[in-house]
Design a protein around this motif. Structure first.
Motif, PDB file in Angstrom:
ATOM      1  N   PHE A 158      -0.433  -0.890   4.341  1.00 47.73           N
ATOM      2  CA  PHE A 158      -0.396  -1.001   3.081  1.00 47.73           C
ATOM      3  C   PHE A 158      -1.251   0.073   2.163  1.00 47.73           C
ATOM      4  O   PHE A 158      -2.440   0.406   2.876  1.00 47.73           O
ATOM      5  CB  PHE A 158      -1.214  -2.317   2.494  1.00 47.73           C
ATOM      6  CG  PHE A 158       0.011  -3.674   2.905  1.00 47.73           C
ATOM      7  CD1 PHE A 158       1.211  -3.777   2.091  1.00 47.73           C
ATOM      8  CD2 PHE A 158      -0.324  -4.432   3.742  1.00 47.73           C
ATOM      9  CE1 PHE A 158       2.101  -4.746   2.359  1.00 47.73           C
ATOM     10  CE2 PHE A 158       0.651  -5.491   3.967  1.00 47.73           C
ATOM     11  CZ  PHE A 158       1.659  -5.657   3.299  1.00 47.73           C
ATOM     12  N   ARG A 159      -0.820   0.261   1.102  1.00 47.25           N
ATOM     13  CA  ARG A 159      -1.898   1.039   0.160  1.00 47.25           C
ATOM     14  C   ARG A 159      -2.130   0.271  -1.277  1.00 47.25           C
ATOM     15  O   ARG A 159      -1.339  -0.351  -1.643  1.00 47.25           O
ATOM     16  CB  ARG A 159      -1.458   2.682  -0.048  1.00 47.25           C
ATOM     17  CG  ARG A 159       0.079   2.626  -0.856  1.00 47.25           C
ATOM     18  CD  ARG A 159      -0.047   4.098  -1.652  1.00 47.25           C
ATOM     19  NE  ARG A 159      -1.011   4.152  -2.703  1.00 47.25           N
ATOM     20  CZ  ARG A 159      -1.499   5.165  -3.075  1.00 47.25           C
ATOM     21  NH1 ARG A 159      -1.018   6.337  -3.012  1.00 47.25           N
ATOM     22  NH2 ARG A 159      -2.395   5.020  -4.011  1.00 47.25           N
ATOM     23  N   PRO A 160      -3.336   0.375  -1.557  1.00 44.37           N
ATOM     24  CA  PRO A 160      -3.365  -0.233  -2.928  1.00 44.37           C
ATOM     25  C   PRO A 160      -2.788   0.280  -4.110  1.00 44.37           C
ATOM     26  O   PRO A 160      -2.421   1.526  -3.974  1.00 44.37           O
ATOM     27  CB  PRO A 160      -5.132   0.164  -3.319  1.00 44.37           C
ATOM     28  CG  PRO A 160      -5.397   1.173  -2.260  1.00 44.37           C
ATOM     29  CD  PRO A 160      -4.590   1.451  -1.248  1.00 44.37           C
ATOM     30  N   ASP A 161      -2.462  -0.577  -5.197  1.00 44.95           N
ATOM     31  CA  ASP A 161      -1.681   0.206  -6.359  1.00 44.95           C
ATOM     32  C   ASP A 161      -2.746   0.809  -7.163  1.00 44.95           C
ATOM     33  O   ASP A 161      -2.723   0.528  -8.383  1.00 44.95           O
ATOM     34  CB  ASP A 161      -1.132  -1.044  -7.007  1.00 44.95           C
ATOM     35  CG  ASP A 161       0.330  -1.470  -5.978  1.00 44.95           C
ATOM     36  OD1 ASP A 161       0.834  -0.497  -5.258  1.00 44.95           O
ATOM     37  OD2 ASP A 161       0.628  -2.621  -6.107  1.00 44.95           O
ATOM     38  N   VAL A 162      -3.589   1.528  -6.754  1.00 45.22           N
ATOM     39  CA  VAL A 162      -4.494   2.327  -7.601  1.00 45.22           C
ATOM     40  C   VAL A 162      -4.005   3.997  -7.505  1.00 45.22           C
ATOM     41  O   VAL A 162      -3.285   4.225  -6.425  1.00 45.22           O
ATOM     42  CB  VAL A 162      -5.952   2.195  -7.223  1.00 45.22           C
ATOM     43  CG1 VAL A 162      -6.508   0.857  -7.599  1.00 45.22           C
ATOM     44  CG2 VAL A 162      -6.277   2.700  -6.006  1.00 45.22           C
ATOM     45  N   VAL A 163      -4.228   4.575  -8.440  1.00 48.19           N
ATOM     46  CA  VAL A 163      -4.133   6.179  -8.297  1.00 48.19           C
ATOM     47  C   VAL A 163      -5.241   6.623  -7.527  1.00 48.19           C
ATOM     48  O   VAL A 163      -6.372   6.606  -8.102  1.00 48.19           O
ATOM     49  CB  VAL A 163      -4.046   6.881  -9.721  1.00 48.19           C
ATOM     50  CG1 VAL A 163      -3.695   8.499  -9.592  1.00 48.19           C
ATOM     51  CG2 VAL A 163      -2.706   6.029 -10.464  1.00 48.19           C
ATOM     52  N   LEU A 164      -4.769   7.292  -6.220  1.00 46.39           N
ATOM     53  CA  LEU A 164      -6.008   7.796  -5.518  1.00 46.39           C
ATOM     54  C   LEU A 164      -6.163   9.336  -5.559  1.00 46.39           C
ATOM     55  O   LEU A 164      -5.197   9.945  -6.149  1.00 46.39           O
ATOM     56  CB  LEU A 164      -5.613   7.734  -4.017  1.00 46.39           C
ATOM     57  CG  LEU A 164      -5.481   6.212  -3.552  1.00 46.39           C
ATOM     58  CD1 LEU A 164      -4.955   6.106  -1.893  1.00 46.39           C
ATOM     59  CD2 LEU A 164      -6.886   5.506  -3.584  1.00 46.39           C
ATOM     60  N   PHE A 165      -7.579   9.829  -5.621  1.00 45.53           N
ATOM     61  CA  PHE A 165      -7.418  11.442  -5.753  1.00 45.53           C
ATOM     62  C   PHE A 165      -6.416  12.091  -4.950  1.00 45.53           C
ATOM     63  O   PHE A 165      -6.111  11.625  -3.772  1.00 45.53           O
ATOM     64  CB  PHE A 165      -8.872  11.839  -5.172  1.00 45.53           C
ATOM     65  CG  PHE A 165      -9.949  11.411  -6.356  1.00 45.53           C
ATOM     66  CD1 PHE A 165     -10.053  11.869  -7.444  1.00 45.53           C
ATOM     67  CD2 PHE A 165     -10.866  10.356  -6.030  1.00 45.53           C
ATOM     68  CE1 PHE A 165     -10.846  11.537  -8.357  1.00 45.53           C
ATOM     69  CE2 PHE A 165     -11.716   9.781  -6.734  1.00 45.53           C
ATOM     70  CZ  PHE A 165     -11.903  10.378  -8.014  1.00 45.53           C
TER      71      PHE A 165
END
Ligand code: NAD
Length: 249
Positions: A158-165
């Motif tokens: 899974f990946r979080p629904d945030v904008v990563l660098f």
């Protein structure tokens, strides 16, 4: 106090005020920002390294295990007087809405309705392969009990629904850009304005006011510049602005 009165006047005169918030609005809720000396996350680690797309793909177990306490702290914090004051300004029709860089959902939890999250949020995560969505709290519990990296039933992490660098610009940024170009007043609260592309919204606005504890990149452009704690200042600002509204014929 003079500057707060002046800002209240600007708010009362403006027909379309947009607020841009950053991590500084949530420090009074106990969430560290990035850049404050000693207390900012930057004093403990490099967020650009940990919270990056490449860190997630290179070593997903390390990404999730190290981010879990940070994400948990952000997800469980409570709104503070600044979040409530901004919700009140929206309710009174004194601001159109908020563009936030924060991922902690505290504006919505304080009652703000019109919130554009340009860096995403921590309410959910998703599977980049099959698209399955999951709530964040149970996912963080899985990580805390050793199930790291947490995988979807299809086997992909899974990946979080945030904008990563390193992520592409989110669609929300285009809307924020449109809003900033047409607003009468942009009020920045609790942001160093060092993170691009959000800092590019500032020169797009016709009039600027800033409330921040430290210096920002755009202090020279501000018509009103107030240094201090966002919670205290916003609480006074609401009072002043409401008095002006009441005094209107
Ligand atoms: P930043 O750390 O670069 O700047 C925060 C600014 O807020 C500083 O200039 C500081 O002086 C000021 N500040 C701190 N406490 C304050 C207070 N009580 N009142 C007024 N000002 C205060 O943060 P940024 O500009 O938002 O950029 C950092 C990035 O980090 C953003 O992209 C954001 O997504 C992310 N972030 C989010 C959270 C969160 O969701 N709460 C927390 C940390 C970082």
């Amino acid at each position: 106090m003079e500057n707060i009165k002046k800002l209240a006047q600007l708010l009362a005169e403006s027909k379309d005020t947009l607020v841009l918030t950053g991590a500084g609005v949530s420090t009074e809720s106990g969430i560290p920002d990035f850049r404050s000396p000693d207390t900012g996350l930057w004093s403990q680690m490099d967020p650009m390294e940990l919270l990056s797309r490449s860190a997630l793909s290179r070593n997903p177990a390390n990404f999730w295990t190290r981010s879990e306490p940070i994400f948990r702290e952000m997800s469980t914090a409570q709104p503070n007087s600044c979040h409530y004051a901004l919700a009140r300004l929206e309710e009174k029709g004194l601001i159109r809405g908020i563009v936030t860089q924060n991922i902690d959902s505290l504006h919505q939890r304080a009652g703000s309705k019109c919130v554009l999250e340009v860096h995403g949020h921590l309410r959910t995560a998703h599977c980049p392969s099959c698209g399955a969505e999951t709530h964040m709290p149970p996912l963080l519990d899985r990580v805390a009990t050793g199930d790291s990296p947490p995988r979807c039933s299809c086997g992909v992490v899974f990946r979080p629904d945030v904008v990563l660098f390193g992520d592409p610009l989110p669609d929300a940024f285009q809307r924020a850009w449109q809003w900033a170009r047409v607003c009468d007043l942009l009020l920045v609260v609790g942001s160093s304005l060092e993170v691009a592309p959000v800092c590019w919204l500032v020169p797009a606005a016709s009039k600027l006011a800033i409330i921040n504890m430290g210096e920002t990149q755009c202090d020279d452009l501000a018509e009103v510049l107030i240094r201090g704690k966002a919670g205290e200042i916003l609480t006074k600002l609401v009072k002043e602005a409401e008095e002006l509204l009441q005094a209107r014929p």
